[in-house]
Write a protein that holds these residues in place. Structure first.
Motif, PDB file in Angstrom:
ATOM      1  N   ASN A 158     -26.680  91.842   1.883  1.00 40.77           N
ATOM      2  CA  ASN A 158     -27.939  91.093   1.737  1.00 40.77           C
ATOM      3  C   ASN A 158     -28.014  89.919   2.712  1.00 40.77           C
TER       4      ASN A 158
ATOM      5  N   ASN B  18     -35.693  89.302  -3.968  1.00 45.19           N
ATOM      6  CA  ASN B  18     -34.788  90.387  -4.353  1.00 45.19           C
ATOM      7  C   ASN B  18     -33.641  89.779  -5.152  1.00 45.19           C
TER       8      ASN B  18
ATOM      9  N   PHE C 153     -33.492  87.278  -0.109  1.00 44.57           N
ATOM     10  CA  PHE C 153     -32.444  88.203  -0.551  1.00 44.57           C
ATOM     11  C   PHE C 153     -31.364  87.363  -1.238  1.00 44.57           C
TER      12      PHE C 153
ATOM     13  N   GLY D 189     -33.477  96.229  -2.641  1.00 47.55           N
ATOM     14  CA  GLY D 189     -33.983  95.144  -1.792  1.00 47.55           C
ATOM     15  C   GLY D 189     -34.410  95.645  -0.422  1.00 47.55           C
TER      16      GLY D 189
END
Ligand SMILES: NC(=O)c1ccc[n+]([C@@H]2O[C@H](COP(=O)([O-])OP(=O)(O)OC[C@H]3O[C@@H](n4cnc5c(N)ncnc54)[C@H](OP(=O)(O)O)[C@@H]3O)[C@@H](O)[C@H]2O)c1
Length: 170
Positions: A107, A34, A84, A63
């Motif tokens: 994230n 992501n 991430f 994501g």
């Protein structure tokens, strides 16, 4: 022979899975990165609410949806990896880029959570706190003249992420 497939997709759109799954459903996706991100530098109130939400969609919502979609298939296969992109700047707020830091913090935390939850099913998850790396986005936002002591090159940053995957949550 291994053949890359590409798809042009705006991750700020409401429905990101429809076009993507048309291309990816027949493939075994082993690693989800992501990486896409938008970083707007400037006063918070200079952006419209719509621009802020679009940024949120790209930096965090996309994501989340992709990790849910591909994570499910990885858990079924009992293997896979998800990275991430977080940031070294995710640990505290700061003015003129408030939404970017907050989404990088998101994230980081979701990666930590999924590292534990999916890790028990053979799927490695990493929240990658990238430092300053020389990319087009970095060049566009970097202070000029650049007073950073060191900026990493993309190859080194990517190598660090791949080495870290499977060796801890962050
Ligand atoms: N560079 C750094 O110093 C640094 C440090 C910490 C974290 N990060 C993170 O690393 C990631 C990559 O950053 P970067 O420096 O490489 O930034 P960049 O040069 O600006 O590249 C951003 C990437 O995101 C894609 N993207 C942007 N909006 C999109 C959208 N709506 N839909 C689909 N793709 C979209 C862009 O695609 P197009 O090229 O097609 O526009 C581009 O590939 C980001 O998540 C960033 O926050 C970077």
């Amino acid at each position: 022979m291994w053949k890359p497939r590409t798809i042009a997709l705006d991750l700020g759109r409401e429905d990101i899975l429809k076009d993507l799954t048309a291309v990816s459903d027949s493939l075994e996706i082993g690693l989800l990165v992501n990486n896409a991100g938008v970083s707007t530098v400037g006063p918070f109130l200079n952006l419209t609410a719509d621009q802020l939400v679009k940024q949120l969609y790209v930096n965090a919502r996309a994501g989340l949806i992709l990790a849910h979609h591909f994570g499910k298939k990885m858990v079924e296969r009992k293997r896979g990896g998800i990275i991430f992109l977080s940031s070294a700047s995710a640990m505290c707020g700061r003015p003129i880029a408030p939404t970017t830091q907050e989404q990088k913090a998101y994230n980081l935390i979701i990666a930590e959570s999924l590292w534990y939850e999916l890790g028990r099913h053979g799927v490695d998850v990493l929240g990658f706190m990238a430092g300053s790396t020389k990319t087009p986005g970095w060049d566009a936002n970097a202070p000029k003249p650049n007073r950073f002591v060191k900026v990493m090159d993309v190859k080194s940053t990517v190598a660090e992420a791949l080495v870290a995957l499977g060796n801890g949550q962050v």
